[in-house]
Design a protein around this motif. Structure first.
Motif, PDB file in Angstrom:
ATOM      1  N   GLU A 187       0.795  -1.289  -0.019  1.00 40.36           N
ATOM      2  CA  GLU A 187      -0.184   0.046   0.149  1.00 40.36           C
ATOM      3  C   GLU A 187       0.868   1.457  -0.081  1.00 40.36           C
ATOM      4  N   THR A 188       1.936   1.224   0.694  1.00 39.87           N
ATOM      5  CA  THR A 188       2.874   2.360   0.606  1.00 39.87           C
ATOM      6  C   THR A 188       3.642   2.670  -0.592  1.00 39.87           C
ATOM      7  N   GLN A 248       1.962   2.789  -3.258  1.00 39.01           N
ATOM      8  CA  GLN A 248       1.165   3.882  -3.746  1.00 39.01           C
ATOM      9  C   GLN A 248       1.619   5.211  -3.525  1.00 39.01           C
ATOM     10  N   SER A 298      -2.763   6.563  -0.129  1.00 40.64           N
ATOM     11  CA  SER A 298      -2.881   5.712   0.813  1.00 40.64           C
ATOM     12  C   SER A 298      -3.241   6.300   2.399  1.00 40.64           C
ATOM     13  N   LYS A 326      -7.049   6.836   2.216  1.00 35.32           N
ATOM     14  CA  LYS A 326      -7.610   5.516   2.335  1.00 35.32           C
ATOM     15  C   LYS A 326      -7.717   5.183   3.867  1.00 35.32           C
TER      16      LYS A 326
END
Length: 527
Positions: free
Chosen positions: A100-101, A103, A108, A111
């Motif tokens: 996720e990081t 991105q 992130s 989100k």
């Protein structure tokens, strides 16, 4: 059978059979089960009574969700920072977080914030549902408690009715004992007076006709001088007053403002009322020219105080003494202890019906009460005080002193022992003296801020204590008098309408007026 008998002859089998014969069924069951299994069965057993009272599960969320919602978020974050780093699951979670990081950092982060806010919103919904469930549970408990309270109140009402019935029975027995004792005393008196003196023999030389004439004359003299003077008159008998030994307490558990009882008392406007004690005796007066005495135990009229030639405007009840002031300018005092009132079935029925129950306990509230006996209060009048020349509008007595206020613009102090007026206070003269002393209004009567009310009493209220007298008048002033000197000690200004009522103690003086205000004063001024 032979093989079975051989087996039974063995010592081991005989010992086991003997041990089974001595063991109870519980021990036999326990011998087949292990200790852990017995404990498990004991802990997991639920009686049928509990199974029948299991509440319905109408909650939207599970128990775990409710527990999760009650845990503070700060504590959850604190637990996350102290979790172990060497587990495979944590490594997998770390890889997901690493993906996720990769991105865009802002995406992130947004989100994560969205997930956190969404989780917080879900937890708030869970908490809200839990609060709603608790409120419903509390409402159910309150409803159950109110039902139990009503049951206990009904039980208390029944106990008070039984208590009243027992007190009536006790009063009936006391009256029977009183009447029987009077009959025995009368019979004893008649027996003592009818027996001729011992040691006196008739003279044999006297003519029998003369002896008969002399005996008849002595008998007539004896009957007129002895018997009739010693037999008490019916009015001299005083029966016990129906006073309750125990007071009702059911009304103490009512909601504030609850109507306890309605009395259809008069046919016109009620002008004054007073009572001596809760559920005791109350006296009411109205413009229908009647003064009624009420028994508050059963809400029934005891009788009428008759004697005034017009309606009564003010009255006061103190113990058994009643003072009434009337439009006919007279004051009358009454002694209620002389009343001959008893409830219909409270005493022995002199016509022979001694087993009648007290109908006042079982009567319907809407039924009309029977009219009180006409002669029930005929012995109550004590004396009349007549010195005013206009209607009496206020009075107050304490001990042997009575003070009255009248529309003739005077206050009068009465000595109740001698039954006469001992002092007259002129309100207009006192107002003129105060005005001339202050050089204001040229000695005229002080006018209020409102137009004069023709229906207002000139003297609206009085109260005395020892030598102190407070008087409220139609000019809106309250004057404090010293009865020893007959002078106004102090005048209190504040009301803009006629003063209609007042009450004072050792600290405060409270007054009410037609200006729709209530004022509380102390020795330092208005509070």
């Amino acid at each position: 059978m032979s093989e079975l008998q051989r087996e039974l002859r063995r010592p081991g089998i005989q010992q086991r059979v003997f041990s089974y014969a001595q063991a109870s069924p519980r021990e036999l069951v326990r011998s087949k089960l292990s200790k852990s299994e017995i404990q498990h069965r004991a802990l997991t057993y639920i009686p049928d009574e509990l199974l029948r009272t299991i509440p319905e599960n109408d909650n939207t969320y599970s128990l775990f969700q409710g527990f999760t919602a009650t845990v503070p978020e700060d504590e959850i974050e604190h637990r996350k920072t102290h979790r172990r780093r060497n587990s495979r699951s944590q490594k997998l979670l770390g890889e997901v977080e690493q993906d996720e990081t990769d991105q865009h950092p802002s995406l992130s982060k947004l989100k994560q914030e969205r997930r956190a806010v969404n989780h917080r919103l879900e937890m708030m919904g869970v908490r809200k549902n839990m609060c709603s469930s608790e409120i419903r549970e509390i409402d159910n408990k309150i409803s159950n408690l109110n039902s139990m309270r009503k049951i206990v109140l009904d039980r208390l009402s029944g106990l008070e009715e039984d208590e009243l019935r027992v007190e009536h029975e006790l009063l009936s027995l006391d009256n029977k004992l009183e009447d029987l004792q009077e009959e025995l005393d009368d019979a004893k008196t008649l027996g003592n007076t009818a027996t001729p003196p011992l040691g006196i023999d008739p003279d044999p030389d006297l003519d029998p006709d003369a002896l008969d004439l002399e005996t008849q004359t002595a008998t007539d003299t004896f009957m007129s001088a002895s018997i009739y003077e010693k037999i008490p008159s019916p009015k001299a008998k005083r029966h016990k007053v129906n006073r309750r030994k125990s007071m009702p307490i059911r009304h103490e558990h009512f909601e504030p403002g609850t109507n306890i009882k309605d009395l259809q008392a008069h046919n016109d406007i009620i002008t004054a009322l007073d009572f001596d004690a809760p559920f005791g005796t109350m006296v009411t007066a109205a413009l229908d020219d009647t003064v009624r005495v009420w028994d508050l135990n059963i809400g029934r009229c005891m009788g009428l105080l008759e004697g005034h030639r017009a309606s009564v405007r003010c009255l006061q009840v103190e113990d058994n003494i009643v003072a009434t002031g009337s439009i006919d300018a007279s004051i009358r005092l009454w002694d209620l202890s002389r009343a001959e009132y008893t409830p219909e079935d409270n005493r022995i029925n002199k016509q022979g019906d001694e087993d009648a129950e007290d109908s006042s306990i079982f009567e319907n509230p809407g039924d009309l009460h029977p009219a009180p006996p006409i002669s029930s209060m005929e012995d109550c009048p004590m004396f009349s005080l007549e010195a005013h020349v206009d209607e009496v509008t206020a009075l107050h007595f304490r001990g042997d002193i009575l003070v009255s206020g009248s529309a003739d613009k005077t206050l009068r102090q009465w000595d109740l022992v001698k039954g006469r007026c001992v002092q007259t206070l002129d309100v207009l003269w006192a107002a003129a003296q105060a005005s001339s002393t202050l050089n204001s209004n040229n000695g005229q009567w002080r006018t209020t801020g409102r137009l004069p009310d023709a229906t207002a009493d000139f003297v609206g209220a009085v109260q005395c204590f020892d030598a102190a007298l407070a008087c409220g008048t139609a000019d809106g002033m309250v004057r404090l008098w010293d009865l020893r000197s007959g002078q106004v000690h102090r005048s209190l200004v504040g009301h803009t309408g006629p003063v209609t009522c007042l009450q004072f103690d050792d600290v405060h003086l409270v007054t009410g007026s037609l200006d729709r205000s209530v004022r509380v004063c102390t020795k330092h001024g208005i509070v």
